[in-house]
Design a protein around this motif. Sequence first.
Motif, PDB file in Angstrom:
ATOM      1  N   LEU A 289      29.628  31.691  36.066  1.00  0.00           N
ATOM      2  CA  LEU A 289      31.129  32.029  36.367  1.00  0.00           C
ATOM      3  C   LEU A 289      31.290  33.442  36.093  1.00  0.00           C
ATOM      4  O   LEU A 289      32.284  33.909  36.871  1.00  0.00           O
ATOM      5  CB  LEU A 289      32.112  31.183  35.345  1.00  0.00           C
ATOM      6  CG  LEU A 289      32.425  29.627  35.446  1.00  0.00           C
ATOM      7  CD1 LEU A 289      32.990  29.300  34.198  1.00  0.00           C
ATOM      8  CD2 LEU A 289      33.079  29.349  36.698  1.00  0.00           C
ATOM      9  N   TRP A 290      30.725  34.116  35.450  1.00  0.00           N
ATOM     10  CA  TRP A 290      30.945  35.578  35.015  1.00  0.00           C
ATOM     11  C   TRP A 290      30.366  36.135  36.334  1.00  0.00           C
ATOM     12  O   TRP A 290      31.379  37.056  36.761  1.00  0.00           O
ATOM     13  CB  TRP A 290      30.045  35.949  33.794  1.00  0.00           C
ATOM     14  CG  TRP A 290      30.215  37.403  33.480  1.00  0.00           C
ATOM     15  CD1 TRP A 290      31.391  37.847  32.910  1.00  0.00           C
ATOM     16  CD2 TRP A 290      29.391  38.306  33.799  1.00  0.00           C
ATOM     17  NE1 TRP A 290      31.218  39.279  32.887  1.00  0.00           N
ATOM     18  CE2 TRP A 290      29.932  39.532  33.343  1.00  0.00           C
ATOM     19  CE3 TRP A 290      28.127  38.479  34.522  1.00  0.00           C
ATOM     20  CZ2 TRP A 290      29.375  40.721  33.535  1.00  0.00           C
ATOM     21  CZ3 TRP A 290      27.632  39.692  34.514  1.00  0.00           C
ATOM     22  CH2 TRP A 290      28.217  40.843  34.111  1.00  0.00           C
ATOM     23  N   ALA A 291      29.383  35.619  36.943  1.00  0.00           N
ATOM     24  CA  ALA A 291      28.897  36.437  38.174  1.00  0.00           C
ATOM     25  C   ALA A 291      29.839  36.006  39.160  1.00  0.00           C
ATOM     26  O   ALA A 291      30.042  37.129  40.168  1.00  0.00           O
ATOM     27  CB  ALA A 291      27.546  35.889  38.404  1.00  0.00           C
ATOM     28  N   MET A 292      30.467  35.073  39.267  1.00  0.00           N
ATOM     29  CA  MET A 292      31.461  34.784  40.248  1.00  0.00           C
ATOM     30  C   MET A 292      32.792  35.707  40.301  1.00  0.00           C
ATOM     31  O   MET A 292      33.215  36.178  41.143  1.00  0.00           O
ATOM     32  CB  MET A 292      31.795  33.062  40.474  1.00  0.00           C
ATOM     33  CG  MET A 292      30.980  32.343  40.980  1.00  0.00           C
ATOM     34  SD  MET A 292      31.302  30.525  40.499  1.00  0.00           S
ATOM     35  CE  MET A 292      32.541  30.512  42.063  1.00  0.00           C
ATOM     36  N   GLY A 293      33.099  35.653  38.972  1.00  0.00           N
ATOM     37  CA  GLY A 293      34.262  36.694  38.746  1.00  0.00           C
ATOM     38  C   GLY A 293      34.241  38.153  38.980  1.00  0.00           C
ATOM     39  O   GLY A 293      34.994  38.894  39.683  1.00  0.00           O
ATOM     40  N   GLU A 294      32.940  38.550  38.525  1.00  0.00           N
ATOM     41  CA  GLU A 294      32.557  40.053  38.952  1.00  0.00           C
ATOM     42  C   GLU A 294      32.316  40.093  40.462  1.00  0.00           C
ATOM     43  O   GLU A 294      32.841  41.258  41.024  1.00  0.00           O
ATOM     44  CB  GLU A 294      31.098  40.228  38.276  1.00  0.00           C
ATOM     45  CG  GLU A 294      31.349  40.346  36.854  1.00  0.00           C
ATOM     46  CD  GLU A 294      32.362  41.482  36.477  1.00  0.00           C
ATOM     47  OE1 GLU A 294      31.916  42.743  36.691  1.00  0.00           O
ATOM     48  OE2 GLU A 294      33.222  41.320  35.755  1.00  0.00           O
ATOM     49  N   HIS A 295      31.998  39.086  41.227  1.00  0.00           N
ATOM     50  CA  HIS A 295      31.876  39.290  42.715  1.00  0.00           C
ATOM     51  C   HIS A 295      33.296  39.351  43.295  1.00  0.00           C
ATOM     52  O   HIS A 295      33.518  40.313  44.155  1.00  0.00           O
ATOM     53  CB  HIS A 295      31.201  38.275  43.244  1.00  0.00           C
ATOM     54  CG  HIS A 295      31.090  38.259  44.814  1.00  0.00           C
ATOM     55  ND1 HIS A 295      30.187  39.049  45.265  1.00  0.00           N
ATOM     56  CD2 HIS A 295      31.839  37.717  45.686  1.00  0.00           C
ATOM     57  CE1 HIS A 295      29.903  38.765  46.964  1.00  0.00           C
ATOM     58  NE2 HIS A 295      31.372  38.102  46.904  1.00  0.00           N
ATOM     59  N   TRP A 296      34.174  38.441  43.016  1.00  0.00           N
ATOM     60  CA  TRP A 296      35.502  38.346  43.193  1.00  0.00           C
ATOM     61  C   TRP A 296      36.108  39.647  42.924  1.00  0.00           C
ATOM     62  O   TRP A 296      36.805  40.112  43.887  1.00  0.00           O
ATOM     63  CB  TRP A 296      36.178  37.120  42.526  1.00  0.00           C
ATOM     64  CG  TRP A 296      37.432  36.829  43.064  1.00  0.00           C
ATOM     65  CD1 TRP A 296      38.293  37.441  44.403  1.00  0.00           C
ATOM     66  CD2 TRP A 296      38.463  36.129  42.740  1.00  0.00           C
ATOM     67  NE1 TRP A 296      39.293  36.798  44.329  1.00  0.00           N
ATOM     68  CE2 TRP A 296      39.719  36.014  43.551  1.00  0.00           C
ATOM     69  CE3 TRP A 296      38.406  35.051  41.747  1.00  0.00           C
ATOM     70  CZ2 TRP A 296      40.796  35.270  43.315  1.00  0.00           C
ATOM     71  CZ3 TRP A 296      39.678  34.364  41.516  1.00  0.00           C
ATOM     72  CH2 TRP A 296      40.755  34.410  42.348  1.00  0.00           C
ATOM     73  N   LYS A 297      36.035  40.173  41.720  1.00  0.00           N
ATOM     74  CA  LYS A 297      36.600  41.493  41.468  1.00  0.00           C
ATOM     75  C   LYS A 297      36.187  42.678  42.448  1.00  0.00           C
ATOM     76  O   LYS A 297      37.186  43.493  42.943  1.00  0.00           O
ATOM     77  CB  LYS A 297      36.325  41.908  40.020  1.00  0.00           C
ATOM     78  CG  LYS A 297      36.834  43.091  39.363  1.00  0.00           C
ATOM     79  CD  LYS A 297      36.633  43.573  38.249  1.00  0.00           C
ATOM     80  CE  LYS A 297      35.147  43.598  37.986  1.00  0.00           C
ATOM     81  NZ  LYS A 297      34.797  44.093  36.360  1.00  0.00           N
ATOM     82  N   GLY A 298      34.934  42.591  42.734  1.00  0.00           N
ATOM     83  CA  GLY A 298      34.537  43.683  43.668  1.00  0.00           C
ATOM     84  C   GLY A 298      34.748  43.496  45.039  1.00  0.00           C
ATOM     85  O   GLY A 298      35.393  44.628  45.616  1.00  0.00           O
ATOM     86  N   ALA A 299      34.902  42.385  45.591  1.00  0.00           N
ATOM     87  CA  ALA A 299      35.314  42.138  46.556  1.00  0.00           C
ATOM     88  C   ALA A 299      37.012  42.487  46.947  1.00  0.00           C
ATOM     89  O   ALA A 299      37.466  42.865  47.860  1.00  0.00           O
ATOM     90  CB  ALA A 299      35.177  40.797  47.219  1.00  0.00           C
ATOM     91  N   ALA A 300      37.548  42.047  45.941  1.00  0.00           N
ATOM     92  CA  ALA A 300      39.158  42.463  46.058  1.00  0.00           C
ATOM     93  C   ALA A 300      39.269  44.092  45.932  1.00  0.00           C
ATOM     94  O   ALA A 300      40.299  44.405  46.778  1.00  0.00           O
ATOM     95  CB  ALA A 300      39.950  41.795  44.656  1.00  0.00           C
ATOM     96  N   ARG A 301      38.761  44.629  45.309  1.00  0.00           N
ATOM     97  CA  ARG A 301      38.904  46.098  45.365  1.00  0.00           C
ATOM     98  C   ARG A 301      38.600  46.723  46.579  1.00  0.00           C
ATOM     99  O   ARG A 301      39.095  47.374  47.240  1.00  0.00           O
ATOM    100  CB  ARG A 301      37.739  46.745  44.166  1.00  0.00           C
ATOM    101  CG  ARG A 301      38.454  46.444  42.791  1.00  0.00           C
ATOM    102  CD  ARG A 301      37.559  47.307  41.864  1.00  0.00           C
ATOM    103  NE  ARG A 301      38.198  47.024  40.532  1.00  0.00           N
ATOM    104  CZ  ARG A 301      37.694  47.120  39.261  1.00  0.00           C
ATOM    105  NH1 ARG A 301      36.123  47.757  39.491  1.00  0.00           N
ATOM    106  NH2 ARG A 301      38.262  47.187  38.279  1.00  0.00           N
ATOM    107  N   LYS A 302      37.635  46.034  47.246  1.00  0.00           N
ATOM    108  CA  LYS A 302      37.395  46.406  48.653  1.00  0.00           C
ATOM    109  C   LYS A 302      38.224  45.953  49.462  1.00  0.00           C
ATOM    110  O   LYS A 302      38.479  47.144  50.473  1.00  0.00           O
ATOM    111  CB  LYS A 302      35.724  45.930  49.090  1.00  0.00           C
ATOM    112  CG  LYS A 302      34.723  46.705  48.524  1.00  0.00           C
ATOM    113  CD  LYS A 302      33.234  45.936  48.974  1.00  0.00           C
ATOM    114  CE  LYS A 302      32.312  46.251  48.244  1.00  0.00           C
ATOM    115  NZ  LYS A 302      31.096  45.739  48.562  1.00  0.00           N
TER     116      LYS A 302
END
Length: 140
Positions: free
Chosen positions: A23-36
């Motif tokens: 879950l943490w890995a998913m959240g970190e991916h989503w956070k980075g993708a949202a910033r992009k």
Amino acid sequence: MAKVIIDAKFLARSAMTRAERGLWAMGEHWKGAARKTLAGHRTGNEGRVPGTATTYTMSSPGEPPAVRTGNLRSRISSLLERGEIESIVYVGSNVPYAPYLEYGTSRMQPRPWARPTLLREWSLMMQRFAKATGMQVRNG
């Protein structure tokens, strides 16, 4: 005398279950993708940052919001809430105007960024979950 310093983030991650790491890995991916997503090109009119001579291209309705100050983009964060029965990952921004941009208002069309990012990145997020947990997952 020796001194040992333990990084609290490392300690918290090492105590996570496999699913929580996923879950943490998913959240970190989503956070980075949202910033992009928020850093991308816009097609609206040209605007001026209030109180400055700086100009920027505004977003058109339906596009992610244009970056004027970078405040929304820099304040996107993820949080893993751990419970006894379930754990939840939250991704979002604590700026007060984030929901107005995402969903629109009676006077402004939506400029969604979180939901489109989630939909676009879902399969990659599931891959991050699988890699972090060692589990096989199915998209569906």
